[in-house]
Write a protein that holds these residues in place. Structure first.
Motif, PDB file in Angstrom:
ATOM      1  N   ARG A 287       0.829  -1.208   0.000  1.00 36.70           N
ATOM      2  CA  ARG A 287       0.000   0.000   0.000  1.00 36.70           C
ATOM      3  C   ARG A 287       0.865   1.259   0.000  1.00 36.70           C
ATOM      4  N   LYS A 288       1.990   1.220   0.732  1.00 42.17           N
ATOM      5  CA  LYS A 288       2.895   2.367   0.756  1.00 42.17           C
ATOM      6  C   LYS A 288       3.492   2.614  -0.629  1.00 42.17           C
ATOM      7  N   TYR A 289       3.940   1.522  -1.287  1.00 42.98           N
ATOM      8  CA  TYR A 289       4.512   1.666  -2.626  1.00 42.98           C
ATOM      9  C   TYR A 289       3.463   2.093  -3.647  1.00 42.98           C
ATOM     10  N   ILE A 290       2.241   1.567  -3.519  1.00 49.22           N
ATOM     11  CA  ILE A 290       1.162   1.953  -4.437  1.00 49.22           C
ATOM     12  C   ILE A 290       0.851   3.443  -4.297  1.00 49.22           C
ATOM     13  N   LYS A 291       0.787   3.929  -3.060  1.00 50.81           N
ATOM     14  CA  LYS A 291       0.504   5.338  -2.818  1.00 50.81           C
ATOM     15  C   LYS A 291       1.592   6.222  -3.415  1.00 50.81           C
ATOM     16  N   GLN A 292       2.854   5.821  -3.217  1.00 49.15           N
ATOM     17  CA  GLN A 292       3.960   6.597  -3.765  1.00 49.15           C
ATOM     18  C   GLN A 292       3.915   6.627  -5.294  1.00 49.15           C
ATOM     19  N   THR A 293       3.630   5.481  -5.895  1.00 51.83           N
ATOM     20  CA  THR A 293       3.594   5.406  -7.361  1.00 51.83           C
ATOM     21  C   THR A 293       2.449   6.230  -7.938  1.00 51.83           C
ATOM     22  N   VAL A 294       1.266   6.150  -7.318  1.00 54.69           N
ATOM     23  CA  VAL A 294       0.111   6.909  -7.804  1.00 54.69           C
ATOM     24  C   VAL A 294       0.357   8.404  -7.680  1.00 54.69           C
ATOM     25  N   LEU A 295       0.894   8.846  -6.531  1.00 58.43           N
ATOM     26  CA  LEU A 295       1.189  10.270  -6.349  1.00 58.43           C
ATOM     27  C   LEU A 295       2.239  10.747  -7.348  1.00 58.43           C
ATOM     28  N   LYS A 296       3.228   9.905  -7.620  1.00 57.16           N
ATOM     29  CA  LYS A 296       4.254  10.259  -8.596  1.00 57.16           C
ATOM     30  C   LYS A 296       3.641  10.402  -9.989  1.00 57.16           C
ATOM     31  N   ASN A 297       2.745   9.496 -10.352  1.00 62.15           N
ATOM     32  CA  ASN A 297       2.094   9.568 -11.664  1.00 62.15           C
ATOM     33  C   ASN A 297       1.189  10.790 -11.779  1.00 62.15           C
ATOM     34  N   ILE A 298       0.472  11.108 -10.689  1.00 61.51           N
ATOM     35  CA  ILE A 298      -0.388  12.290 -10.701  1.00 61.51           C
ATOM     36  C   ILE A 298       0.446  13.554 -10.851  1.00 61.51           C
ATOM     37  N   HIS A 299       1.567  13.609 -10.140  1.00 58.20           N
ATOM     38  CA  HIS A 299       2.459  14.761 -10.252  1.00 58.20           C
ATOM     39  C   HIS A 299       3.021  14.881 -11.666  1.00 58.20           C
ATOM     40  N   PRO A 304       2.641  19.003 -17.296  1.00 57.75           N
ATOM     41  CA  PRO A 304       2.316  19.682 -18.561  1.00 57.75           C
ATOM     42  C   PRO A 304       1.198  20.695 -18.413  1.00 57.75           C
ATOM     43  N   VAL A 305       0.230  20.427 -17.475  1.00 56.21           N
ATOM     44  CA  VAL A 305      -0.892  21.337 -17.302  1.00 56.21           C
ATOM     45  C   VAL A 305      -0.420  22.671 -16.767  1.00 56.21           C
ATOM     46  N   GLY A 306       0.544  22.644 -15.858  1.00 57.01           N
ATOM     47  CA  GLY A 306       1.054  23.879 -15.271  1.00 57.01           C
ATOM     48  C   GLY A 306       2.021  24.596 -16.177  1.00 57.01           C
ATOM     49  N   GLY A 307       2.449  23.923 -17.251  1.00 51.89           N
ATOM     50  CA  GLY A 307       3.361  24.559 -18.162  1.00 51.89           C
ATOM     51  C   GLY A 307       4.774  24.659 -17.657  1.00 51.89           C
TER      52      GLY A 307
END
Length: 308
Positions: A287-299, A304-307
Motif C-alpha cells: 500500500r505504501k509503494y502503491i501510494k507513492q507510485t500513484v502520487l508520482k504519476n499524478i504529479h 504539462p498542465v502547469g506549463g
C-alpha cells in the motif's frame, strides 16, 4: 390524421429494439474497455513495484503474490483472445487452438494452486516463526511456483501421452477455437474433470487446515498479536479468492458456446482483478509503494498542465 392513428409497424419496432440493443452493447463495451485500461495500469504498476524494490523481491510472500498477478494476467490475455475468436468465428488450425485452450486452462489452474502455497506460507510464518526464513525463502517460493505449473500442465501431458492420435486428429482440422472443439475423446473430459475436482478440493482443504491451525495458535496466545489476527484474516481472504476462482470455473463451460461478453467480464475478468487488488491494498508495504507510485504519476500528469 389517419396516419397518426396507425400503430407502429413491426419494422419500426424491430429497428428501435435493435437500436436499444446496440446502445446497451456499446455501453457494456465501454465499461469493459475502461476496466481493462485500469486493470492494465494496476498490473503494470504492481510489477514495476516488484522489479524495482529489492525489499519486496527478497520476500517469498511477495514473490508468490507477483506470480499470482502474472498468471491472472496471462489467463485474461488468453481468455480475451478466445473471446474475440469466438465472436468473429475465426477458423484456427487445430494444434494452435489446442495450445491456446491448454494455456487458458493451465493459467486458470495456477491461481488456486498459488493460493494454497500462499496460505501455507502464512501458516509457517505464524505457527513456526523461527523456521520461517529457512522454510519460506525466495528460492523455495520459486520451486513452489514451478511445482504449481507442473501440476497445471500434468493433465494435458497425460492427454498427449495417453492419446497419441490426438495430434493427428487436430492437425487435420481448422476449427472455431473452443474447448469442445479440441475435445476429440471422452477421456479428455474425464482427465480435466478429475484434475479440477481434486485440485479445488485439495486447495480448499489446505486453506481450511491452515486457517484452523492459525486460529488455534491465536487462542493459545493470551494477548492476541497483530500478526496472528492478520494471518487469520489473510487465510479468509485466500478462501474468498478461491471462491472467486470457482466462480470463474462456472464460466469455464462458456468455452463450449460462443462467448457472452458480459458473462466473460463478470465471471472471468472481475474475479481475477478483485483478488490481487484487495490483497495489494490491504498489505501495508504494498500500500505504501502503491501510494507513492500513484502520487508520482499524478504529479507527472500535472506538470504539462502547469506549463512547467
Amino acid at each position: 390524421m389517419w396516419k397518426s392513428s396507425f400503430p407502429p409497424t413491426n419494422s419500426s419496432q424491430e429497428s428501435s429494439v435493435s437500436l436499444n440493443i446496440t446502445g446497451i452493447r456499446m455501453a457494456v463495451a465501454l465499461v469493459i474497455v475502461i476496466f481493462f485500461c485500469f486493470l492494465a495500469y494496476f498490473m503494470t504498476m504492481m510489477l514495476n513495484i516488484y522489479f524495482t524494490s529489492s525489499q519486496i523481491q527478497e520476500n517469498a510472500r511477495y514473490v508468490l503474490f507477483v506470480h499470482l498477478l502474472i498468471s491472472d494476467s496471462l489467463f485474461i490475455m488468453f481468455g480475451v483472445f478466445l473471446l474475440v475468436a469466438s465472436i468473429h468465428y475465426l477458423s484456427i488450425p487445430g494444434p494452435v487452438c489446442y495450445i491456446l485452450v491448454m494455456m487458458g486452462m493451465v493459467t486458470f489452474k495456477t491461481s488456486p494452486y498459488n493460493l494454497a502455497t500462499m496460505a501455507l506460507e502464512r501458516y509457517v510464518a505464524i505457527c513456526f516463526p523461527l523456521h520461517h526464513c529457512m522454510l519460506c525463502s525466495t528460492k523455495r517460493a520459486k520451486i513452489a511456483i514451478l511445482v504449481t505449473w507442473m501440476l497445471a500442465f500434468f493433465p494435458h501431458i497425460c492427454e498427449i501421452v495417453v492419446l497419441p492420435s490426438l495430434s493427428k486428429k487436430l492437425s487435420a482440422l481448422h476449427i472455431m477455437c473452443t474447448q469442445t472443439n479440441v475435445t476429440v475423446h471422452p477421456f479428455q473430459n474425464l482427465i480435466q474433470l478429475l484434475n479440477l475436482v481434486l485440485g479445488f478440493a485439495g486447495v480448499g482443504l489446505i486453506i481450511l487446515i491452515t486457517y484452523v491451525q492459525i486460529v488455534i495458535v491465536t487462542h493459545k496466545i493470551s494477548s492476541q498479536s497483530s500478526l496472528t489476527s492478520k494471518g487469520s484474516r489473510t487465510i479468509i481472504l485466500h478462501a474468498f479468492q478461491l471462491c472467486l476462482c470457482m466462480a470463474s470455473l462456472l464460466s469455464a463451460y462458456e468455452y463450449k458456446y460462443p462467448y457472452n461478453i458480459l458473462n466473460f467480464f463478470i465471471f472471468t475478468c472481475l474475479p481475477r482483478f478483485l483478488s490481487p487488488l484487495i490483497y495489494g491494498l490491504r498489505d501495508e508495504v504494498l500500500r505504501k509503494y502503491i501510494k507513492q507510485t500513484v502520487l508520482k504519476n499524478i504529479h507527472f500528469l500535472k506538470i504539462p498542465v502547469g506549463g512547467k
